[in-house]
Structures are given as structure tokens and as C-alpha cells.
Design an enzyme around this catalytic site. Structure first.
Site, mmCIF file in Angstrom:
data_model
loop_
_atom_site.group_PDB
_atom_site.id
_atom_site.type_symbol
_atom_site.label_atom_id
_atom_site.label_comp_id
_atom_site.label_asym_id
_atom_site.label_seq_id
_atom_site.Cartn_x
_atom_site.Cartn_y
_atom_site.Cartn_z
ATOM 1 N N LYS A 158 -15.543 4.867 5.121
ATOM 2 C CA LYS A 158 -14.610 4.609 5.814
ATOM 3 C C LYS A 158 -14.434 5.561 7.157
ATOM 4 O O LYS A 158 -14.743 6.725 7.026
ATOM 5 C CB LYS A 158 -13.285 4.648 5.146
ATOM 6 C CG LYS A 158 -12.918 3.613 4.212
ATOM 7 C CD LYS A 158 -11.502 3.550 3.757
ATOM 8 C CE LYS A 158 -10.661 3.002 5.003
ATOM 9 N NZ LYS A 158 -9.050 2.571 4.166
ATOM 10 N N GLU A 164 -13.306 5.899 -0.941
ATOM 11 C CA GLU A 164 -14.324 5.168 -0.087
ATOM 12 C C GLU A 164 -15.160 6.103 0.965
ATOM 13 O O GLU A 164 -14.658 6.408 2.204
ATOM 14 C CB GLU A 164 -13.478 3.763 0.819
ATOM 15 C CG GLU A 164 -12.860 2.921 -0.106
ATOM 16 C CD GLU A 164 -12.176 1.864 0.308
ATOM 17 O OE1 GLU A 164 -12.682 1.060 0.770
ATOM 18 O OE2 GLU A 164 -10.959 1.983 0.364
ATOM 19 N N GLU A 170 -8.909 9.744 4.808
ATOM 20 C CA GLU A 170 -8.862 8.139 4.821
ATOM 21 C C GLU A 170 -10.024 7.782 3.707
ATOM 22 O O GLU A 170 -9.896 6.799 3.306
ATOM 23 C CB GLU A 170 -9.701 7.473 6.393
ATOM 24 C CG GLU A 170 -8.414 7.283 7.152
ATOM 25 C CD GLU A 170 -7.665 6.109 6.724
ATOM 26 O OE1 GLU A 170 -8.067 5.182 6.115
ATOM 27 O OE2 GLU A 170 -6.313 6.423 7.090
ATOM 28 N N GLU A 210 0.942 -1.257 0.196
ATOM 29 C CA GLU A 210 -0.080 0.027 -0.155
ATOM 30 C C GLU A 210 0.939 1.117 0.034
ATOM 31 O O GLU A 210 1.885 1.235 0.734
ATOM 32 C CB GLU A 210 -0.899 0.092 1.130
ATOM 33 C CG GLU A 210 -1.981 -0.732 1.255
ATOM 34 C CD GLU A 210 -3.097 -0.618 2.649
ATOM 35 O OE1 GLU A 210 -2.962 0.550 3.168
ATOM 36 O OE2 GLU A 210 -3.571 -1.564 3.089
#
Length: 372
Positions: free
Chosen positions: A331, A328, A337, A274
């Protein structure tokens, strides 16, 4: 006659050992066959279907993909696409898999074997950022889960197809600056070393989730943002190794190599599972901008395209999975984030880093037609 017999026996012995050592070579299985991949997170209620995502990835010429579970809708959608997939065994299942090998076998059969070979599942990530994480009970269960999943793969004769790994955050390290001083954190090392010993036996790499974005955010007064973004900068010098670093990612990877060498695993490869940069954040996340995200991800692609190693390991080509395909929206945590995506929910690009196969819309942004 005796000469002929000796030649015959010697030839067949050589042939036998050649085949034997090829069969037992633990390094022949590689979950990451390219050097640029992407993470497919799905904690959102507004992203495209897995079938549409498969079209998007193929159009963008991204074949290496990681997911954080083994969702069957994704596995079915990726069938026959040629996309190479690493599935995840979630942290919530680690204790169960560690305690019961038959449960591990059932999981592998249901979520991996049943989809091979049409869906190219080439890896299983057992847990994510377990060591150094908040749930210390998982630390002791991780190795058992890894072994049980691997043993299941081996019994099913899939060990030459599917690689077993687990990804670590930088929370497993101590003294990561300069890179040569990095070691595994006290308390983590007693769990890490047996895990690394097993991975070295089966030929698995050390998988690292690493974010120059987070490192910069933690100390913006002392870290040059250009160093974090692969931009022109003075960089840093490691006084012990006499090596120069012109970007933070290389330094972070070499810190992992230094920790591995200190632990006795000098030959183990590091793969970045990642990395990325947020395009939006809260008021205290000033570096999370579209410009910075574009710069980091564009320069990351350029860096990986060179197929070069790091200053400490120049022969080990850097491989990385960028985080992530989409923002997203569900999240938890700070705004950043929820804003690491390279693409928007409608398939348009969040910012241009040069992907191919995307068409311009009338609105002026690039988007992909989801019709095959």
C-alpha cells in the site's frame, strides 16, 4: 351466507396485504447479519491464499467479510464456507456503470449471480469513499452507478438477497464536534441527499469508514488518547443533546446520525464499514504502536459484544467491520497505512485480542494451521 362471504373476502384481503407489504419491505435485506466483521484487503505480495484466509476466518469465528473488488479466486475460495461477503465495485468502474446499465448487468451476472448461492454474497459496495474524495467527477456518477447496479440486481430477482451500499469517509462532514453539530459538507450535500433518498427507498444503511486513530493523530494535544482507545477517561459532553460520550467511536457514529437527521433521514441506520488502529508508523505517527493497536481492537470487540447502541441512538446496535485481516506491504502512503492487520502473513496473530481457533507455535506466538 353474506356474512360468510364478507368474512372470506376480508380474510383474503388481509392475507394479500400482509404478503404484499412483506414483499416490498425494503428493510428485510441485511448484508451485515452479525455486529463484528472484518475487511480483507489484498494490496500485498506476502499474504496467504484466499483458501487459507477462509480457514483462518472460520477458525476465528468471523463470518462477516468485506473485500474491495470481486476477485474470482476469493469468491471461489469462500464457496460453501458460510462466510458472508460484501464485494466491491471499484472506483475505477463507477463512471462506466453509471453510463451504461447493460455493463452494470454484465458485471452483476459475472461477479455476483454466477457465484450465488454457494458463495454467500450478501452485499455490493459501489465505490469506496467517493463523495468528498479527490476525483470530483466520480461524485456525479455515483448515484447513477448505484441505481444501475440495483436495477440489475432487481431484474435478476436478487434484491431480496443482495444489499447495495457505498462507504463514506469523514470527509463528507462539516462541524463534527460536538456530535450534534455535524452536517454534510457544503458541496457534498447536493450529491449526498439524492443518494440518501434512493437508499432510504431500498432500505440501505449509511456506511461509514471512521478511525479514532486518525482523529487523534490530527490533534493529539487536544484529544485524550484514552478517549480514542475506549480507556477510562472523563469523555465529553454534548451541550445541545445533554449526552455524555466516554469513547470517540460512539461520538463519531452519533455525528453521522446528526448529519443524517439534519438532511432529513433520521431513521437511516449507520454501519461502520472500516475502523482500526495502526501498529506501526513513521516518526510523526507516535500513536501507531502495537500496544495501542491491541488496546483499541480488543476494546472494540468488547464494545461490540455488548450489542448496545450509541447515546443518541441507544436502540441501534453498533455494527463494525474492523480494518483489516493483514498488513498490506504494497500500500502507498505513510507506514501506518501498511500496518493495520490483526494477523501476520503466516497466519500468526499480530497481537492478542482473544480470537479463538488459533494454536500456539513453538516460538511462543499464536498461529493457525492452514490444514483443514
Amino acid at each position: 351466507m353474506k356474512k360468510s362471504l364478507r368474512f372470506f373476502l376480508r380474510f383474503h384481503l388481509l392475507l394479500f396485504f400482509s404478503v404484499f407489504f412483506t414483499l416490498i419491505d425494503p428493510k428485510k435485506v441485511q448484508a451485515f447479519t452479525g455486529n463484528y466483521g472484518i475487511n480483507y484487503g489484498r494490496i500485498a505480495d506476502n499474504i496467504p491464499s484466499p483458501d487459507e484466509v477462509a480457514v483462518l476466518l472460520r477458525a476465528s469465528k468471523i463470518k462477516n467479510v468485506r473485500i474491495y473488488d470481486a476477485d474470482h479466486s476469493v469468491l471461489k475460495a469462500f464457496s460453501g464456507t458460510g462466510l458472508e461477503l460484501v464485494v466491491g465495485l471499484p472506483n475505477g468502474l463507477v463512471k462506466e456503470m453509471s453510463a451504461n446499465e447493460s455493463h452494470a448487468m454484465d458485471w452483476v451476472k459475472e461477479n455476483v449471480q454466477n457465484f450465488l448461492p454457494k458463495t454467500k454474497i450478501c452485499g455490493i459496495a459501489v465505490g469506496n469513499e467517493v463523495l468528498g474524495g479527490a476525483d470530483s467527477e466520480l461524485w456525479g456518477a455515483l448515484l447513477g452507478a448505484v441505481k444501475n447496479v440495483y436495477n440489475s440486481i432487481k431484474k435478476l430477482h436478487l434484491d431480496d438477497v443482495v444489499q447495495i451500499t457505498t462507504a463514506h469517509s469523514q470527509a463528507v462532514f462539516a462541524n463534527s464536534y460536538p456530535p450534534s453539530s455535524c452536517i454534510f459538507k457544503e458541496g457534498v450535500d447536493q450529491f449526498m441527499k439524492p443518494l440518501l433518498d434512493f437508499f432510504s427507498q431500498i432500505g440501505s444503511p449509511f456506511c461509514l469508514n471512521v478511525y479514532p486513530f486518525l482523529a487523534y493523530m490530527s490533534d493529539p494535544e487536544n484529544i485524550d488518547i484514552n478517549y480514542a482507545l475506549f480507556q477510562s477517561t472523563q469523555g465529553i459532553d454534548d451541550s445541545k443533546t445533554k449526552l455524555h460520550y466516554d469513547n470517540m467511536l460512539d461520538a463519531q457514529i452519533d455525528a453521522a446520525y446528526a448529519a443524517l437527521e439534519d438532511a432529513g433521514f433520521k431513521k437511516m441506520e449507520v454501519i461502520v464499514t472500516e475502523t482500526g488502529w495502526a501498529s506501526r508508523g513513521d516518526s510523526n505517527e507516535a500513536a501507531a504502536t502495537v500496544d495501542n493497536a491491541r488496546t483499541y481492537n480488543y476494546n472494540l470487540r468488547k464494545r461490540l459484544a455488548k450489542k448496545k447502541g450509541t447515546p443518541l441512538r441507544p436502540k441501534n446496535v453498533v455494527k463494525a467491520y474492523v480494518f483489516a485481516i493483514f498488513n498490506e506491504n504494497q500500500k502507498p502512503g505513510p507506514t501506518s497505512e501498511r500496518n493495520f492487520g490483526l494477523f501476520k502473513p503466516d497466519g500468526s496473530i499480530a497481537y492478542d485480542i482473544g480470537f479463538h481457533g488459533l494454536k500456539s507455535s513453538s516460538a511462543g506466538s499464536s498461529h493457525l494451521s492452514f490444514k483443514v
